[in-house]
Design an enzyme around this catalytic site. Structure first.
Site, PDB file in Angstrom:
ATOM      1  CG  HIS A  37      -5.725  -2.204   0.748  1.00  0.00           C
ATOM      2  ND1 HIS A  37      -4.973  -1.708  -1.013  1.00  0.00           N
ATOM      3  CD2 HIS A  37      -5.097  -1.935   1.897  1.00  0.00           C
ATOM      4  CE1 HIS A  37      -4.248  -1.270  -0.073  1.00  0.00           C
ATOM      5  NE2 HIS A  37      -3.848  -1.417   1.375  1.00  0.00           N
ATOM      6  CB  SER A  59      -0.959  -0.234   1.188  1.00  0.00           C
ATOM      7  OG  SER A  59      -1.968   0.821   1.250  1.00  0.00           O
TER       8      SER A  59
END
Length: 702
Positions: A676, A561
């Site tokens: 994610h 991320s």
């Protein structure tokens, strides 16, 4: 992104003047078609890349063993259940194992749990639900109405997306409520007001979402109403940054609502705070860089992420206000100090029990849990007797008693679970994780590197005691460096088994941008100061080589991320330092990031490419724009998920496509599910980990 998981208004130029700029960027970028998240062309490309890359790793003789070891750790039946209080002596847990890879939501009682042989009652079998409905459901949590926690709002994600479908569920009967509350797929915020009323922040149309895709209108939804019939009580604006309007409902031990606070984020870290009073809201006179954390003993508890000069309060302070005074004069707030951390400390958690305020404190990246009691003269505090030199995490706090569940973890010490009483100070060890790797010949060291501006940066090294200090050790360095997220010691089950046991060294860096030393540590790396974060990472990398732990030939790095962005910057800025780079679900195109996925919500962290000075800084390090021919880039491993609706997979896709166009070798893996986390269930997580460590062994051990 963290909570990711709230501070500057999206510049007017982003809204008014952005169109020509984005059109120009799109014209210059041959890969904008990859930004269609599930476009046929993009998915065909991803499948072809998987078919090209995966055999390179999965046909390695080590892959099957690494997968089995990772899967055994992920699905081990002797893991510690993540139990949470659910009213009275009931405990609930969401459990996944080899048989239930999607998971069971289940319940037991405290006495049975303490005995070590709990009788679990299944509330919801997500594997069975997914099979019955032909859906790729991922359990995304349940919000239950206190105090009895019978009626719950269950969130279900398609393949791990942030967007969820919400259904009302009767936890006692084990069934969805016929004709009950239901929200279609979306990035909702919601909470119970009472059994027949919800506070819901959702978008009824695209015009009710911010530019980053989050809802900004709060409504009160009555049982039997449609969302369109719900009464609006608050709205932000479409141009708002951050993660959209959200609400907190504070209750007493009996479940009665004491206060409702609505937050309107102006950007990633700045929010207005509003108090709901009946049918109207009033704005609170709090600084934008603050967070309402709790309500305890009639006091509204707030953390400060920046100085509040007119009151003498500092960034990092925890302050409070009398709720009755707040309601009478919401703009004339005068804070009282609850806690001021030292330079080495940071407030990590704030929780409440029936009679106590509980604070999770970091001190030099080690945890303490404080129990505070309100008296006539202020707060008194005691430290609960819990394991030292560990990360301590309050995993659940009971509202109808003073009990806490606390997890304790360190790199080489298996995680333990503790029952604590915040009132009498007692603690009781409930569970201990069995060792997942042989740590008898391992050691943990904390060292400090010196960054470019002279700041000392701590990092932890996990290694075998007999590791030679001659630069020959395969070494994996992990870091994040953003969003006030701290990297604290955690039991190294997977890296310990799959890496350190096999002769590698595992390193975690506490670079700026995180929250290890409070808001000052985070604020030091925002926007125009972003290069400090990367300089810190390079300093740790160089220090590992200088001390003889490793060498460029044996040094690999990993991050996801925001940490994936860090990996991209390391690749393009200092490729000569590394021989392996694992880039997980990354940000990569920092010039178009505000136009991709939820990117506009992070302007407070990185800056706005529509603002010239901030664009110049972004252009200086944006990995996508800084990839060049003729550089000593190692073969990188890029991984993402099609279902990631937070950090869009286009970042990873475009990174791989540009590397290919420039003639570089790379490995690419796109999980078609996974969200994610790039893994929608335990088996997928094991696949991802086995791929990563196979790659690292090929690059650093062979």
């Amino acid at each position: 992104m963290p909570n990711l998981l709230r501070p500057a208004l999206l510049a007017a130029s982003l809204l008014v003047g952005a169109l020509p700029m984005t059109q120009a960027l799109a014209a210059d970028d041959p890969y904008t078609w990859m930004e269609e998240i599930e476009g046929a062309r993009a998915l065909d490309w991803a499948r072809a890349e998987n078919a090209r890359s995966l055999p390179r790793l999965q046909q390695d003789a080590r892959y099957a063993g690494l997968y089995e070891q990772a899967r055994a750790i992920a699905t081990a039946p002797d893991r510690i259940p993540g139990v949470a209080f659910a009213g009275g002596d009931r405990l609930r847990d969401f459990w996944q194992d080899a048989t239930h890879v999607r998971g069971l939501w289940r319940e037991t009682d405290l006495a049975g749990y303490r005995s070590g042989a709990p009788a679990w009652r299944t509330i919801l079998d997500v594997d069975a639900l997914a099979k019955a409905e032909g859906a790729n459901w991922v359990f995304a949590g349940a919000d239950c109405l206190e105090p009895d926690a019978r009626l719950c709002l269950v969130s279900l994600s398609d393949g791990g997306k942030d967007a969820v479908t919400v259904r009302e569920f009767d936890a006692r009967e084990g069934r969805f409520v016929e004709g009950g509350f239901r929200l279609p797929e979306g990035k909702h915020r919601f909470d119970w007001i009472d059994r027949d009323t919800l506070l819901v922040v959702t978008a009824l149309s695209p015009s009710e979402s911010t530019v980053s895709g989050y809802p900004f209108i709060a409504r009160l939804l009555k049982r039997g109403q449609t969302l369109a019939q719900a009464r609006e009580v608050f709205r932000g604006e479409r141009r708002d940054g951050g993660y959209g309007v959200s609400g907190q409902v504070f209750r007493d031990a009996a479940g009665r609502v004491e206060a409702v606070v609505l937050d309107r984020p102006i950007d990633t870290f700045s929010s207005e705070h509003h108090l709901l009073l009946g049918d109207r809201t009033v704005k609170l006179g709090l600084p934008l860089r603050s967070t309402v954390q709790a309500l305890s003993a009639g006091r509204l508890v707030v953390s400060l992420e920046a100085d509040w000069p007119e009151t003498g309060m500092k960034a990092g302070d925890l302050v409070d206000f009398d709720l009755a005074a707040v309601s009478r004069a919401p703009q004339a707030l005068r804070p009282d100090l609850v806690l001021r951390p030292t330079e080495s400390q940071s407030v990590e958690q704030v929780a409440t029990t029936r009679d106590r305020l509980v604070i999770g404190l970091l001190d030099n990246v080690r945890g303490r849990v404080l129990s505070l009691r309100r008296t006539a003269t202020g707060w008194t505090s005691e430290t609960l007797p819990l394991p030292a030199d560990s990360t301590l995490t309050v995993t659940s706090a009971s509202k109808d008693s003073n009990r806490l569940m606390v997890g304790a973890s360190a790199y080489l010490s298996p995680t333990s679970q503790w029952l604590a009483d915040a009132a009498d100070g007692s603690t009781d060890r409930l569970r201990g994780l069995p060792p997942r790797f042989d740590a008898s010949n391992m050691v943990v060291e904390q060292n400090w590197a010196v960054s470019k501006d002279g700041t000392r940066i701590p990092y932890s090294v996990v290694r075998r005691k007999d590791a030679p200090m001659d630069g020959s050790n395969p070494t994996l360095l992990y870091a994040y460096g953003g969003f006030l997220v701290s990297q604290t010691p955690a039991y190294a089950a997977t890296p310990g088994k799959l890496w350190v046991e096999k002769g590698g060294i595992y390193v975690v860096a506490n670079i700026r941008g995180g929250g290890e030393f409070g808001p000052r540590w985070h604020n030091a790396g925002l926007k125009l100061d972003r290069m400090r974060v990367y300089d810190d990472f390079f300093a740790v990398s160089e220090d590992l080589v200088r001390r003889g732990y490793t060498s460029q030939r044996r040094l690999g790095i990993m991050g996801g991320s925001n940490g994936g962005l860090l990996m991209g910057v390391a690749l393009t800025k200092r490729p000569e330092l590394y021989n392996a780079v694992v880039i997980q679900v990354p940000l990569f195109d920092m010039i178009r990031y505000t136009q991709i996925g939820a990117g506009a919500s992070w302007v407070g962290e990185y800056g706005d490419p529509a603002v010239p000075a901030e664009r110049e800084m972004l252009m200086s390090y944006s990995p996508y724009q800084n990839l060049k021919a003729g550089q000593p880039y190692p073969t990188v491993f890029i991984e993402t998920s099609t279902k990631d609706d937070r950090v869009h997979p286009a970042h990873a896709r475009k990174a791989a496509a540009r590397l290919k166009a420039l003639g570089y070798e790379y490995i690419y893996y796109e999980n078609i599910d996974g969200g994610h986390a790039a893994a929608a269930n335990l088996n997928e997580r094991a696949v991802r980990q086995a791929l990563e460590y196979t790659y690292l062994m090929q690059r650093l051990m062979d």
